[in-house]
Motif scaffolding. Structure first.
Motif, PDB file in Angstrom:
ATOM      1  N   ARG A 144       0.910  -1.050  -0.087  1.00 40.16           N
ATOM      2  CA  ARG A 144       0.028  -0.011  -0.031  1.00 40.16           C
ATOM      3  C   ARG A 144       0.907   1.241  -0.111  1.00 40.16           C
ATOM      4  NH1 ARG A 144      -4.833  -1.632  -1.510  1.00 40.16           N
ATOM      5  NH2 ARG A 144      -5.512   0.383  -0.762  1.00 40.16           N
ATOM      6  N   ILE A 145       0.405   2.097  -0.704  1.00 37.27           N
ATOM      7  CA  ILE A 145       1.194   3.493  -0.967  1.00 37.27           C
ATOM      8  C   ILE A 145       0.281   4.727  -0.559  1.00 37.27           C
ATOM      9  CG2 ILE A 145       2.495   5.165  -2.685  1.00 37.27           C
ATOM     10  CD1 ILE A 145       2.651   2.562  -4.439  1.00 37.27           C
ATOM     11  N   SER A 146       0.973   5.229   0.665  1.00 37.62           N
ATOM     12  CA  SER A 146      -0.005   6.529   1.212  1.00 37.62           C
ATOM     13  C   SER A 146      -0.012   7.573   0.398  1.00 37.62           C
ATOM     14  CB  SER A 146       0.590   6.572   2.747  1.00 37.62           C
ATOM     15  OG  SER A 146       0.234   7.825   3.031  1.00 37.62           O
ATOM     16  N   GLY A 188      -9.229   2.625   1.836  1.00 32.20           N
ATOM     17  CA  GLY A 188      -9.187   1.264   2.758  1.00 32.20           C
ATOM     18  C   GLY A 188      -8.699   1.344   3.968  1.00 32.20           C
ATOM     19  N   GLY A 189      -8.217   2.364   4.347  1.00 29.50           N
ATOM     20  CA  GLY A 189      -7.407   2.442   5.601  1.00 29.50           C
ATOM     21  C   GLY A 189      -8.230   2.334   6.960  1.00 29.50           C
ATOM     22  N   SER A 205      -3.033   7.553  13.594  1.00 32.80           N
ATOM     23  CA  SER A 205      -2.639   6.870  12.492  1.00 32.80           C
ATOM     24  C   SER A 205      -3.404   6.119  11.765  1.00 32.80           C
ATOM     25  CB  SER A 205      -1.358   6.119  12.929  1.00 32.80           C
ATOM     26  OG  SER A 205      -1.454   5.099  13.408  1.00 32.80           O
ATOM     27  N   VAL A 206      -3.132   5.876  10.421  1.00 34.66           N
ATOM     28  CA  VAL A 206      -4.068   4.992   9.715  1.00 34.66           C
ATOM     29  C   VAL A 206      -3.177   3.842   9.222  1.00 34.66           C
ATOM     30  CG1 VAL A 206      -5.073   4.831   7.459  1.00 34.66           C
ATOM     31  CG2 VAL A 206      -5.033   7.300   8.554  1.00 34.66           C
ATOM     32  N   GLN A 207      -3.648   2.625   9.222  1.00 39.21           N
ATOM     33  CA  GLN A 207      -3.201   1.424   8.866  1.00 39.21           C
ATOM     34  C   GLN A 207      -3.899   0.763   7.899  1.00 39.21           C
ATOM     35  OE1 GLN A 207      -0.409  -0.012  10.485  1.00 39.21           O
ATOM     36  NE2 GLN A 207      -0.512   1.537  12.046  1.00 39.21           N
ATOM     37  N   GLY A 208      -3.055   0.528   6.876  1.00 41.31           N
ATOM     38  CA  GLY A 208      -3.436  -0.361   5.715  1.00 41.31           C
ATOM     39  C   GLY A 208      -4.148   0.401   4.718  1.00 41.31           C
ATOM     40  N   GLY A 209      -4.066   1.839   4.493  1.00 41.61           N
ATOM     41  CA  GLY A 209      -4.695   2.669   3.653  1.00 41.61           C
ATOM     42  C   GLY A 209      -3.706   3.162   2.472  1.00 41.61           C
TER      43      GLY A 209
END
Length: 298
Positions: free
Chosen positions: A9-11, A22-23, A30-34
């Motif tokens: 994943r590319i922020s 999708g984060g 913070s945001v995970q997986g977005g």
């Protein structure tokens, strides 16, 4: 070509947009997986002057400056100097009018602009300012740059100015097929190299429907582009059509089904700097009340 060199994943560099992509928002902020998926193609859909290129340039800055990714901008409209100036002025938060009006810029702003411009030139952002780019030259350039480790993200700015190949001109290939083949070839390149492709596309609204969010299947000159991309980000700025709206409000919609919004978020549009940003915590977007229907007299 080395596939899979990028993280899964590319922020985007903006919290709201990463959540939309999708984060999951964590308790620490913070945001995970977005973010964008490696090996994918994303179309940026918007009406004329809606900020399609500005959003692409914002993403390029955040990916290059914050994450160290190599970004190749295939610019068919702006020169290298113009792109570099836009990136630097947006990063330094200086209005574009500062270059047009004499003595508009203060010495402090001039120093900040020069230091930011030097930083932009040293960043892994590569601008290919060729006005006549076709499918063959685009993929050839992307392959060559990727082989040198200088193309993790490819931005085609923008699709409607891409040209036909000599073979397509000779055969009289329809314009819609030319554009769709360009997107299809870019999609193949992304999957083969594990890179990310961003493609600003102009929307063509039906008559009298310009004041709504565009859909991915409404790209000008070729309505089938949406079927070649993994998803689309649609831009809508209500202030462009209604002066009573908040001038900083920009709606961003994620469209996966091509004919409906999967989700929406709001970004802060800094018009003088042509930049999209995460909304400040203390800023509340102003949305006027909808017009009330007229009551009939008893």
């Amino acid at each position: 070509l080395d596939a899979g060199r990028l993280p899964p994943r590319i922020s985007s560099g903006m919290r709201s947009l990463d959540i939309l992509l999708g984060g999951v928002a964590m308790s620490d902020g913070s945001v995970q997986g977005g973010g964008f998926g490696a090996g994918q193609v994303c179309a940026i859909i918007g009406a004329e002057k809606s900020g399609k290129s500005a959003l692409a340039h914002t993403l390029a800055r955040r990916m290059a400056l914050d994450q160290g990714l190599h970004v190749l901008i295939a610019s068919t409209e702006l020169t290298y100097q113009q792109v570099a100036a836009r990136l630097a002025m947006a990063e330094a938060n200086i209005p574009h009018d500062a270059l047009k009006i004499p003595h508009y810029m203060s010495p402090k702003q001039a120093h900040a602009l020069m230091s930011t411009l030097a930083r932009i030139k040293q960043a892994p952002i590569h601008v290919w300012d060729e006005p006549f780019i076709n499918r063959d030259t685009l993929i050839s350039k992307a392959n060559a740059m990727h082989a040198q480790g200088k193309c993790d993200v490819l931005i085609i700015d923008h699709l409607m100015r891409m040209q036909a190949t000599p073979r397509e001109e000779e055969m009289g290939t329809p314009r819609a097929k030319i554009l769709r083949d360009i997107v299809a070839e870019a999609s193949t390149w992304a999957r083969r190299t594990g890179g990310l492709v961003l493609i600003p596309c102009q929307a063509s609204h039906p008559p009298k429907e310009e004041q709504r969010m565009p859909y991915a299947h409404e790209t000008a000159e070729c309505h089938t582009v949406a079927w070649e991309v993994d998803h689309a980000l649609a831009i809508h700025r209500p202030y462009a059509y209604d002066p009573n709206q908040d001038p900083h409000l920009a709606y961003i919609a994620l469209q996966v089904s091509r004919v409906a919004d999967t989700g929406r978020t709001s970004l802060y549009w800094e018009g003088p700097c042509t930049d999209f940003r995460e909304p400040p915590r203390d800023h509340v977007f102003y949305e006027p009340d909808p017009p009330q229907p007229k009551r009939r007299k008893p």
